[in-house]
Design an enzyme around this catalytic site. Structure first.
Site, PDB file in Angstrom:
ATOM      1  N   PRO A 125       0.815  -1.217   0.000  1.00 21.71           N
ATOM      2  CG  PRO A 125      -0.769  -1.545   1.670  1.00 21.71           C
ATOM      3  CD  PRO A 125       0.552  -2.059   1.165  1.00 21.71           C
ATOM      4  CB  SER A 134       2.417  13.000   0.985  1.00 27.88           C
ATOM      5  OG  SER A 134       1.920  13.362   2.257  1.00 27.88           O
ATOM      6  CB  SER A 135      -2.225  11.711   3.344  1.00 27.84           C
ATOM      7  OG  SER A 135      -2.124  10.314   3.498  1.00 27.84           O
ATOM      8  CB  THR A 182     -40.820  46.995  -4.050  1.00 33.03           C
ATOM      9  OG1 THR A 182     -41.764  48.057  -3.901  1.00 33.03           O
ATOM     10  CG2 THR A 182     -40.477  46.849  -5.536  1.00 33.03           C
ATOM     11  CG  HIS A 183     -40.159  47.633   0.602  1.00 33.00           C
ATOM     12  ND1 HIS A 183     -39.074  47.784   1.438  1.00 33.00           N
ATOM     13  CD2 HIS A 183     -39.944  48.480  -0.446  1.00 33.00           C
ATOM     14  CE1 HIS A 183     -38.239  48.674   0.933  1.00 33.00           C
ATOM     15  NE2 HIS A 183     -38.745  49.112  -0.214  1.00 33.00           N
ATOM     16  CB  SER A 313     -52.843  19.170   6.718  1.00 33.71           C
ATOM     17  OG  SER A 313     -53.202  19.102   8.091  1.00 33.71           O
ATOM     18  CG  ASN A 321     -48.896  22.361   2.831  1.00 37.39           C
ATOM     19  OD1 ASN A 321     -49.816  23.172   2.851  1.00 37.39           O
ATOM     20  ND2 ASN A 321     -48.685  21.497   3.813  1.00 37.39           N
ATOM     21  CD  GLU A 326     -43.431  23.998   2.522  1.00 36.59           C
ATOM     22  OE1 GLU A 326     -44.364  24.735   2.869  1.00 36.59           O
ATOM     23  OE2 GLU A 326     -43.399  22.767   2.736  1.00 36.59           O
TER      24      GLU A 326
END
Length: 459
Positions: A125, A134-135, A182-183, A313, A321, A326
């Site tokens: 190995p 190298s690792s 908007t808002h 539900s 839903n 979601e």
């Protein structure tokens, strides 16, 4: 008790499951890190196997390994990549040594076992499979390799599909005019084509940013070995490694200009995660717009009706839903959380090595997979099938006092504000109130306040 065998490493003897392809170092990691019960992501393991095959080929070309051994290692790598039980051979937990040494040795041991069977004699190995590596350089390299492949092959196609689906839907329903907001408050009208066009643009910009991140990811630490000096690697190993890897992957990987920065620091990973987070922000915006537009159906906006996928539900009959938007919003939140962990992990480069590499690999690849998967769902199960409630759109437009904005150049802001307030207080269409409080004819007001005209801007 499962049957075991005795394996040896530099620390002594250890019992290993008799059927396991891995050896003592992997087993020590399994024993030491019973933390999450989750192994490294499959795309990471696959990329690690590709990297091991490329390393063997490079070492063969440079005379560091005999050709029959190279062929055995490459064959073992290919065999593993096709193995349906692949992940059972790679049990090391995500939360392990920060360099990912345990995962590197896991791959080395499994490949050595299989290559030894193919070759008919032992394969080491460390000395053979890990030759010139190298690792500390292969794990950062594999993070770049796996992320590059997953962005190219999985995420970008998914985002392309999402963008195309949005554009296709815009072509079908884009003529509908709706109240802009908007808002979250009523604003000037927009067309559905304009709203969806904004979404498509968000996804296109996300795709562009991700594509721009790929060249940086394709610079690899491989060849720097332990600390960046390249100790125990042939001077041409890094270049030959990338050539072999590119032939296998079709990418354009190259040795990093500076191995020290790519072993001790991980800013490219942090940068890609930032682009994934930006994509998540786009997904969240689209998902929330869909949820708001679908809200109701009686007491909400009710502008569109999403496809009914499942009961909504356990107690309220008939409730449905917006489950896919979601889910998309939750994916976006998870990607944002992953980015925070990646940011912390990225700054954990201490001198010549970053010591949160497995965490970086896991979170980065999870974010890519989540975004790709949910993009397809959002396209196919939310955007493609929603129905427009034209009557609801028209009713809201007719009562929208903000349409009076179009009269500003004719009657002035203050007079327009007065008319808007009256229309709102009296719950009447703006055109009726304006006809009573200005000298403009109904015909002229109809022209000036035409919602379709107002979506085109200008005077």
């Amino acid at each position: 008790m499962a049957a075991t065998r005795i394996e040896k490493d530099s620390m002594g003897e250890l019992k290993v499951p008799k059927s396991a392809l891995y050896g003592a170092q992997t087993q020590r990691a399994v024993n030491n890190f019973p933390i999450s019960g989750r192994g490294m992501p499959e795309p990471f393991v696959l990329a690690l196997l590709k990297a091991k095959a490329a390393a063997a080929q490079a070492n063969g070309e440079l005379g560091q390994l005999p050709v029959p051994m190279v062929e055995a290692i490459v064959q073992a790598s290919q065999q593993l990549q096709r193995d349906p039980a692949l992940m059972s051979h790679f049990p090391v937990d995500i939360f392990q040594t920060g360099s990912g040494t345990s995962s590197n040795m896991n791959a080395n041991e499994v490949l050595a076992t299989l290559a030894g069977r193919i070759l008919g004699r032992p394969v080491s190995p460390n000395d053979h499979v890990n030759c010139g590596q190298s690792s500390n350089d292969i794990i950062p390299s594999v993070i770049h390799i796996s992320a590059s492949l997953e962005v190219r092959d999985v995420l970008l196609p998914a985002l392309t599909h999402l963008q195309q689906t949005i554009n296709d839907k815009a072509a079908k329903v884009g003529h509908h005019i709706k109240t802009g907001r908007t808002h979250l408050m009523d604003a000037m009208p927009v067309s559905l084509g304009q709203s969806l066009g904004g979404w498509a643009s968000q996804i296109e910009l996300s795709r562009q940013r991700l594509q721009q991140a790929l060249p940086g990811l394709q610079a690899l630490a491989q060849g720097g070995t332990a600390v960046g000096t390249g100790i125990n690697a042939h001077p041409q190993f890094a270049e030959r490694f990338c050539q072999a890897l590119n032939a296998d992957s079709g990418m354009a990987f190259r040795p990093a200009d500076n191995f020290f920065s790519h072993i001790g620091a991980q800013e490219q990973v942090v940068a890609l995660s930032g682009q994934l987070k930006a994509t998540a922000v786009a997904i969240m915006k689209i998902a929330n717009d869909l949820r708001w537009m679908n809200s109701g159906p009686l007491a909400g906006l009710g502008e569109i009706e999403l496809e009914a996928l499942q009961p909504g539900s356990s107690i309220m009959p008939g409730k449905v839903n917006p489950v896919v938007p979601e889910a998309a919003a939750m994916v976006a939140a998870q990607v944002m959380g992953n980015d925070t962990a990646i940011t912390i992990g990225g700054q954990s480069g201490n001198f010549e090595l970053n010591v949160m590499l497995p965490l970086l690999a896991h979170n980065l690849l999870e974010s890519i997979a989540l975004l790709a998967n949910v993009s397809g769902l959002l396209a196919d199960k939310a955007i493609a099938g929603f129905r427009v409630n034209q009557g609801q759109l028209q009713q809201a437009l007719a009562r929208n006092p903000i349409l009076v904005t179009a009269l500003n150049p004719v009657i002035g802001y203050l007079k327009a504000a007065e008319i808007a307030k009256l229309a709102y207080q009296q719950g009447r269409p703006i055109i009726e109130v304006a006809a009573e409080h200005t000298d403009l004819s109904t015909e002229e007001l109809t022209r000036l306040l035409d919602p379709a005209r107002l979506t085109r801007g200008g005077l």
